[in-house]
Write a protein that holds these residues in place. Structure first.
Motif, PDB file in Angstrom:
ATOM      1  N   CYS A  84     -64.219 -83.303   9.739  1.00  0.00           N
ATOM      2  CA  CYS A  84     -63.262 -82.195   9.779  1.00  0.00           C
ATOM      3  C   CYS A  84     -61.807 -82.609   9.625  1.00  0.00           C
ATOM      4  O   CYS A  84     -61.089 -82.055   8.797  1.00  0.00           O
ATOM      5  CB  CYS A  84     -63.444 -81.404  11.067  1.00  0.00           C
ATOM      6  SG  CYS A  84     -65.010 -80.518  11.150  1.00  0.00           S
ATOM      7  N   VAL A  85     -61.348 -83.548  10.430  1.00  0.00           N
ATOM      8  CA  VAL A  85     -59.926 -83.899  10.395  1.00  0.00           C
ATOM      9  C   VAL A  85     -59.512 -84.461   9.026  1.00  0.00           C
ATOM     10  O   VAL A  85     -58.505 -84.018   8.466  1.00  0.00           O
ATOM     11  CB  VAL A  85     -59.541 -84.844  11.557  1.00  0.00           C
ATOM     12  CG1 VAL A  85     -58.161 -85.444  11.345  1.00  0.00           C
ATOM     13  CG2 VAL A  85     -59.587 -84.079  12.876  1.00  0.00           C
ATOM     14  N   PRO A  86     -60.243 -85.404   8.439  1.00  0.00           N
ATOM     15  CA  PRO A  86     -59.809 -85.892   7.126  1.00  0.00           C
ATOM     16  C   PRO A  86     -59.793 -84.798   6.048  1.00  0.00           C
ATOM     17  O   PRO A  86     -58.844 -84.723   5.257  1.00  0.00           O
ATOM     18  CB  PRO A  86     -60.832 -86.979   6.786  1.00  0.00           C
ATOM     19  CG  PRO A  86     -61.347 -87.437   8.103  1.00  0.00           C
ATOM     20  CD  PRO A  86     -61.361 -86.202   8.962  1.00  0.00           C
ATOM     21  N   ILE A  87     -60.798 -83.949   6.028  1.00  0.00           N
ATOM     22  CA  ILE A  87     -60.860 -82.894   5.004  1.00  0.00           C
ATOM     23  C   ILE A  87     -59.811 -81.825   5.278  1.00  0.00           C
ATOM     24  O   ILE A  87     -59.053 -81.436   4.391  1.00  0.00           O
ATOM     25  CB  ILE A  87     -62.274 -82.277   4.948  1.00  0.00           C
ATOM     26  CG1 ILE A  87     -63.263 -83.310   4.421  1.00  0.00           C
ATOM     27  CG2 ILE A  87     -62.291 -81.022   4.093  1.00  0.00           C
ATOM     28  CD1 ILE A  87     -64.715 -82.927   4.574  1.00  0.00           C
ATOM     29  N   PHE A  88     -59.760 -81.349   6.499  1.00  0.00           N
ATOM     30  CA  PHE A  88     -58.802 -80.312   6.871  1.00  0.00           C
ATOM     31  C   PHE A  88     -57.378 -80.836   6.722  1.00  0.00           C
ATOM     32  O   PHE A  88     -56.478 -80.086   6.344  1.00  0.00           O
ATOM     33  CB  PHE A  88     -59.091 -79.870   8.300  1.00  0.00           C
ATOM     34  CG  PHE A  88     -58.784 -78.431   8.579  1.00  0.00           C
ATOM     35  CD1 PHE A  88     -59.290 -77.419   7.786  1.00  0.00           C
ATOM     36  CD2 PHE A  88     -58.010 -78.083   9.672  1.00  0.00           C
ATOM     37  CE1 PHE A  88     -59.027 -76.088   8.065  1.00  0.00           C
ATOM     38  CE2 PHE A  88     -57.737 -76.752   9.968  1.00  0.00           C
ATOM     39  CZ  PHE A  88     -58.243 -75.756   9.164  1.00  0.00           C
ATOM     40  N   GLY A  89     -57.179 -82.105   7.034  1.00  0.00           N
ATOM     41  CA  GLY A  89     -55.860 -82.697   6.888  1.00  0.00           C
ATOM     42  C   GLY A  89     -55.347 -82.634   5.467  1.00  0.00           C
ATOM     43  O   GLY A  89     -54.189 -82.303   5.224  1.00  0.00           O
ATOM     44  N   ALA A 120     -52.010 -92.217  12.448  1.00  0.00           N
ATOM     45  CA  ALA A 120     -52.457 -91.586  13.703  1.00  0.00           C
ATOM     46  C   ALA A 120     -53.570 -92.410  14.347  1.00  0.00           C
ATOM     47  O   ALA A 120     -53.561 -92.659  15.553  1.00  0.00           O
ATOM     48  CB  ALA A 120     -52.920 -90.155  13.440  1.00  0.00           C
ATOM     49  N   ASN A 121     -54.535 -92.850  13.538  1.00  0.00           N
ATOM     50  CA  ASN A 121     -55.618 -93.694  14.058  1.00  0.00           C
ATOM     51  C   ASN A 121     -55.082 -95.017  14.585  1.00  0.00           C
ATOM     52  O   ASN A 121     -55.537 -95.513  15.612  1.00  0.00           O
ATOM     53  CB  ASN A 121     -56.672 -93.943  12.980  1.00  0.00           C
ATOM     54  CG  ASN A 121     -57.694 -92.844  12.909  1.00  0.00           C
ATOM     55  OD1 ASN A 121     -58.189 -92.384  13.920  1.00  0.00           O
ATOM     56  ND2 ASN A 121     -58.020 -92.415  11.702  1.00  0.00           N
ATOM     57  N   SER A 122     -54.130 -95.597  13.874  1.00  0.00           N
ATOM     58  CA  SER A 122     -53.555 -96.878  14.293  1.00  0.00           C
ATOM     59  C   SER A 122     -52.806 -96.750  15.613  1.00  0.00           C
ATOM     60  O   SER A 122     -52.920 -97.613  16.489  1.00  0.00           O
ATOM     61  CB  SER A 122     -52.609 -97.415  13.210  1.00  0.00           C
ATOM     62  OG  SER A 122     -53.322 -97.685  12.028  1.00  0.00           O
ATOM     63  N   ALA A 145     -50.338 -85.448  15.751  1.00  0.00           N
ATOM     64  CA  ALA A 145     -50.052 -85.752  17.156  1.00  0.00           C
ATOM     65  C   ALA A 145     -51.232 -85.337  18.047  1.00  0.00           C
ATOM     66  O   ALA A 145     -51.646 -86.104  18.924  1.00  0.00           O
ATOM     67  CB  ALA A 145     -48.777 -85.044  17.601  1.00  0.00           C
ATOM     68  N   LEU A 146     -51.784 -84.157  17.796  1.00  0.00           N
ATOM     69  CA  LEU A 146     -52.945 -83.708  18.570  1.00  0.00           C
ATOM     70  C   LEU A 146     -54.157 -84.604  18.309  1.00  0.00           C
ATOM     71  O   LEU A 146     -54.889 -84.955  19.231  1.00  0.00           O
ATOM     72  CB  LEU A 146     -53.274 -82.251  18.238  1.00  0.00           C
ATOM     73  CG  LEU A 146     -52.274 -81.221  18.740  1.00  0.00           C
ATOM     74  CD1 LEU A 146     -52.550 -79.839  18.128  1.00  0.00           C
ATOM     75  CD2 LEU A 146     -52.270 -81.158  20.255  1.00  0.00           C
ATOM     76  N   TYR A 147     -54.341 -84.971  17.047  1.00  0.00           N
ATOM     77  CA  TYR A 147     -55.460 -85.857  16.709  1.00  0.00           C
ATOM     78  C   TYR A 147     -55.301 -87.222  17.382  1.00  0.00           C
ATOM     79  O   TYR A 147     -56.270 -87.802  17.863  1.00  0.00           O
ATOM     80  CB  TYR A 147     -55.587 -86.017  15.196  1.00  0.00           C
ATOM     81  CG  TYR A 147     -56.630 -87.022  14.828  1.00  0.00           C
ATOM     82  CD1 TYR A 147     -57.980 -86.704  14.932  1.00  0.00           C
ATOM     83  CD2 TYR A 147     -56.277 -88.309  14.432  1.00  0.00           C
ATOM     84  CE1 TYR A 147     -58.961 -87.637  14.634  1.00  0.00           C
ATOM     85  CE2 TYR A 147     -57.247 -89.243  14.136  1.00  0.00           C
ATOM     86  CZ  TYR A 147     -58.578 -88.908  14.231  1.00  0.00           C
ATOM     87  OH  TYR A 147     -59.537 -89.845  13.946  1.00  0.00           O
ATOM     88  N   THR A 148     -54.073 -87.741  17.414  1.00  0.00           N
ATOM     89  CA  THR A 148     -53.827 -89.023  18.074  1.00  0.00           C
ATOM     90  C   THR A 148     -54.216 -88.941  19.548  1.00  0.00           C
ATOM     91  O   THR A 148     -54.896 -89.834  20.075  1.00  0.00           O
ATOM     92  CB  THR A 148     -52.345 -89.436  17.929  1.00  0.00           C
ATOM     93  OG1 THR A 148     -52.037 -89.557  16.525  1.00  0.00           O
ATOM     94  CG2 THR A 148     -52.066 -90.752  18.623  1.00  0.00           C
TER      95      THR A 148
END
Length: 183
Positions: free
Chosen positions: A26-31, A53-55, A109-112
């Motif tokens: 979801c996050v990669p596609i929606f992003g 964000a992942n880092s 920020a929310l994903y982080t």
């Protein structure tokens, strides 16, 4: 002990679902298609932002892990840290729909925060294996969690993919609503 083993295995069930549905799909596609849908932001840039964000999340966990692990071991606080990171991950993931189209930095920020919660949860969940199982049963209990993880992630992924593909069949307005439901 049986109840503790099943509780531990169900944590893996839930974590695997989050990893596959939220973090991988979801996050990669929606992003790329929604949060980064602003003039001047390329697909490559949105991928780079997600990588950052992942880092950041990984760096935070890497810096906190030794300190929090020591505190948890000294004060018997693994469950408290597990709950804290679980609540952080759940709250941040549930808040992702608050990021509207074009608001990639809010989403990042929310994903982080969600990724920090997820990673911290995994750290303390793994640490609890030795509390719920005898050494001779570590492999068996771990395999139970792993198997439930496949079931949980596969089932939720299929449901979310179908909802995004055919939102009307699920009573949803569009694929954005379906994606928000997935979060």
């Amino acid at each position: 002990k049986r109840r503790a083993i099943w509780a531990w295995a169900l944590i893996d069930w839930a974590n695997s679902a989050v990893a596959i549905v939220v973090m991988t799909a979801c996050v990669p596609i929606f992003g790329k298609k929604y949060w980064s849908a602003v003039p001047g932001v390329t697909a490559e840039q949105s991928t780079a932002y997600l990588g950052i964000a992942n880092s950041v999340a990984s760096l935070v966990i890497a810096l906190l892990a030794p300190l929090l692990g020591s505190i948890a071991d000294q004060g018997n606080g693994k469950r408290k840290f597990l709950l804290t990171f679980t609540l952080l991950g759940c709250a941040a993931t549930a808040a992702l729909p608050l990021a509207a189209q074009g608001q990639f930095f809010l989403a990042a920020a929310l994903y982080t925060a969600a990724a920090i919660g997820f990673s911290g949860n995994n750290m303390f969940s793994d640490a609890l294996l030795t509390d719920v199982a005898e050494p001779r049963n570590y492999d068996r209990v771990s395999a139970l969690g792993y198997a439930l993880g496949y079931i949980g992630s596969g089932g939720l992924f299929v449901f979310c993919a179908l909802a995004v593909k055919s939102p009307a069949k699920f009573g949803l307005a569009d694929s954005v609503a379906a994606m928000n439901l997935a979060f």
